[in-house]
Each structure stands twice: as structure tokens, then as C-alpha cells.
Design a protein around this motif. Structure first.
Motif, mmCIF file in Angstrom:
data_model
loop_
_atom_site.group_PDB
_atom_site.id
_atom_site.type_symbol
_atom_site.label_atom_id
_atom_site.label_comp_id
_atom_site.label_asym_id
_atom_site.label_seq_id
_atom_site.Cartn_x
_atom_site.Cartn_y
_atom_site.Cartn_z
ATOM 1 N N LYS A 143 0.849 -1.187 0.000
ATOM 2 C CA LYS A 143 0.000 0.000 0.000
ATOM 3 C C LYS A 143 0.885 1.237 0.000
ATOM 4 N N ASP A 192 3.908 0.175 2.329
ATOM 5 C CA ASP A 192 3.649 -0.787 3.400
ATOM 6 C C ASP A 192 3.457 -2.170 2.790
ATOM 7 N N SER A 231 3.631 -5.002 4.903
ATOM 8 C CA SER A 231 3.324 -5.928 5.994
ATOM 9 C C SER A 231 2.001 -6.640 5.693
ATOM 10 N N GLY A 232 1.885 -7.846 6.164
ATOM 11 C CA GLY A 232 0.635 -8.590 5.961
ATOM 12 C C GLY A 232 0.614 -9.444 4.713
ATOM 13 N N ASN A 233 1.748 -9.548 3.981
ATOM 14 C CA ASN A 233 1.805 -10.464 2.849
ATOM 15 C C ASN A 233 1.924 -11.901 3.365
ATOM 16 N N TYR A 266 -2.733 -10.259 0.440
ATOM 17 C CA TYR A 266 -2.395 -9.045 1.205
ATOM 18 C C TYR A 266 -3.671 -8.456 1.802
ATOM 19 N N GLY A 267 -3.591 -8.036 3.050
ATOM 20 C CA GLY A 267 -4.707 -7.350 3.694
ATOM 21 C C GLY A 267 -5.772 -8.305 4.182
ATOM 22 N N ASP A 268 -5.983 -8.350 5.487
ATOM 23 C CA ASP A 268 -6.997 -9.234 6.061
ATOM 24 C C ASP A 268 -8.403 -8.800 5.634
ATOM 25 N N GLN A 269 -9.260 -9.779 5.440
ATOM 26 C CA GLN A 269 -10.625 -9.520 4.995
ATOM 27 C C GLN A 269 -11.605 -10.325 5.846
ATOM 28 N N LYS A 275 -7.826 -13.053 2.627
ATOM 29 C CA LYS A 275 -7.089 -11.867 2.216
ATOM 30 C C LYS A 275 -7.919 -11.046 1.228
ATOM 31 N N ARG A 276 -7.698 -9.737 1.270
ATOM 32 C CA ARG A 276 -8.464 -8.826 0.413
ATOM 33 C C ARG A 276 -7.942 -8.816 -1.016
ATOM 34 N N ILE A 291 -3.259 0.363 -3.854
ATOM 35 C CA ILE A 291 -2.538 -0.902 -3.850
ATOM 36 C C ILE A 291 -1.537 -0.927 -5.007
#
Length: 216
Positions: free
Chosen positions: A8, A29, A31-33, A54-57, A78-79, A202
Motif C-alpha cells: 500500500k 507498506d 506488511s501482511g503479505n 495481502y490485507g486481512d478480509q 485476504k483482500r 494498492i
């Protein structure tokens, strides 16, 4: 394609070298991969690739097929999901491998893929950088495109004629940018120069295709 990261765009700042030189950088950013799925050429998939999420959903915001895909591979929803193809199974990471900013090293060249800012309906001067027409002597065509065709042969307007219209929101790859700082502890990459998109958009960061990879 080599393995990359989804991130991001957080904005721009500047960092200083040991010589006191200021370098404009974009903070991304990453993080979260997480590895969602590993595909092997030797298996039923028939090619080597890695799916990165990437990105919690929330589960309630996913379709049943998508939710089933994540549960099948034992990963959190993931989103954003992006697939990176690699040349052989030897380059594939383990299914439980940790993917973070350490994938890229300081000084490494990367390509960044993103969606440009939307600018709405624009004329040819802003959209295509036309020079415009005379600004004096009674001219009323200052920022207009002028003739776009001819009534004689061929008697039509050619395809791809540059005209006013919707500007921006294009998928763009900015090549050969340098990773100034890789900060796995903060989950960010500091990449030289500007990259496509608004703050919060993104982007995909991958090793540069036209620059050599760092020696291991």
C-alpha cells in the motif's frame, strides 16, 4: 516473473545519505503479505507460481468459492490476491514461508505496478500534452485540438486519434526504481522517486526486469 510483494502506498518523504544528500522516496507498506498457494510444474497445476495474499478480509465479505479457496490452503482470508510465476520449482518458497520486506535488499532495482490517479474528463492539452493554438490576434482556439480528419479520402477519423476524454485510472508500470531502505521490522520499503497511484492505493513491487538482480 520473479516473486514480488503486494503493498500500500503510504506517501512520500525524504531520507539522507551518509554524504548528506537528500533522496525523495515513496513509502510502501508491505506488511501482511502471506503465501496463499504454491503451484508446482511437476504437479497437477503444470506451472510454477506462488499466490500471495495481502490485507486481512472479513469472511462475510467473501464469496463462498473464495472463502473455500483460503480454507483449503489453511490461510486467513485476504483482500488482495496476486499470482507470481517463477521459472522453476526450485524458486518456490515453502507454503508456510514468511514473506516480508526482507525479500528485497537495499540498493536492489525494482518495478512498481499501480493504478494512476483519476483526473476526470480532460481536454487534449492536459490529457495528451498538445501545444494548443494561437493565444492572440483574435484566435478562439486556444486549447482546442483543431482538425481531427478530412472530408476527402479517407473521409473518416482514424482509430486512436488523440481527443478529449477520461484521463487517468490506467495500469502503469514504473521501471528501474531503487530500494533505498528495506525495513522488515517496520514492514515497509522506501523506494526512490514517485510511483503510480494515490495515497492508500494498492501497488505491486517486483524485481526489475531490465536491471540485474543483486549478487547473492
Amino acid at each position: 516473473m520473479s516473486l514480488g510483494l503486494i503493498g500500500k502506498k503510504l506517501g512520500m518523504t525524504k531520507v539522507y545519505t551518509d554524504k548528506g544528500e537528500a533522496i525523495a522516496v515513496t513509502v510502501v507498506d508491505v506488511s501482511g503479505n502471506a503465501v496463499v498457494q504454491v503451484k508446482q510444474a511437476s504437479g497437477k497445476d503444470g506451472y510454477s507460481a506462488v499466490q500471495i495474499g495481502y490485507g486481512d478480509q472479513k469472511e462475510s465479505r467473501l464469496s463462498k468459492p473464495a472463502l473455500g479457496h483460503f480454507k483449503k490452503h489453511g490461510t486467513a482470508p485476504k483482500r488482495i490476491v496476486k499470482e507470481f510465476r517463477v521459472t522453476s520449482d526450485d524458486q518456490l518458497p515453502a507454503a508456510d514461508a514468511k514473506i516480508d520486506a526482507s525479500l528485497f535488499s537495499n540498493g536492489q532495482w525494482v518495478d512498481v505496478i499501480g493504478t494512476t490517479k483519476g483526473k476526470g474528463f480532460q481536454g487534449v492539452v492536459k490529457r495528451w500534452n498538445f501545444a494548443g493554438q494561437p493565444a492572440t490576434h483574435g484566435s478562439m482556439m486556444h486549447r482546442r485540438p483543431g482538425s481531427i480528419g478530412c472530408r476527402l479520402t479517407p473521409g473518416l477519423v482514424w482509430k486512436n486519434q488523440k481527443m478529449p476524454g477520461h484521463d487517468g485510472v490506467d495500469r502503469v508500470t514504473t521501471q528501474n526504481l531503487k530500494v533505498i531502505q528495506s525495513r522488515p521490522e517496520d514492514g515497509v520499503l522506501l523506494i526512490s522517486g514517485a510511483i503510480p497511484g494515490n495515497k492508500g492505493s494498492i501497488v505491486v513491487v517486483r524485481p526489475a526486469k531490465k536491471k540485474p538482480a543483486p549478487a547473492k
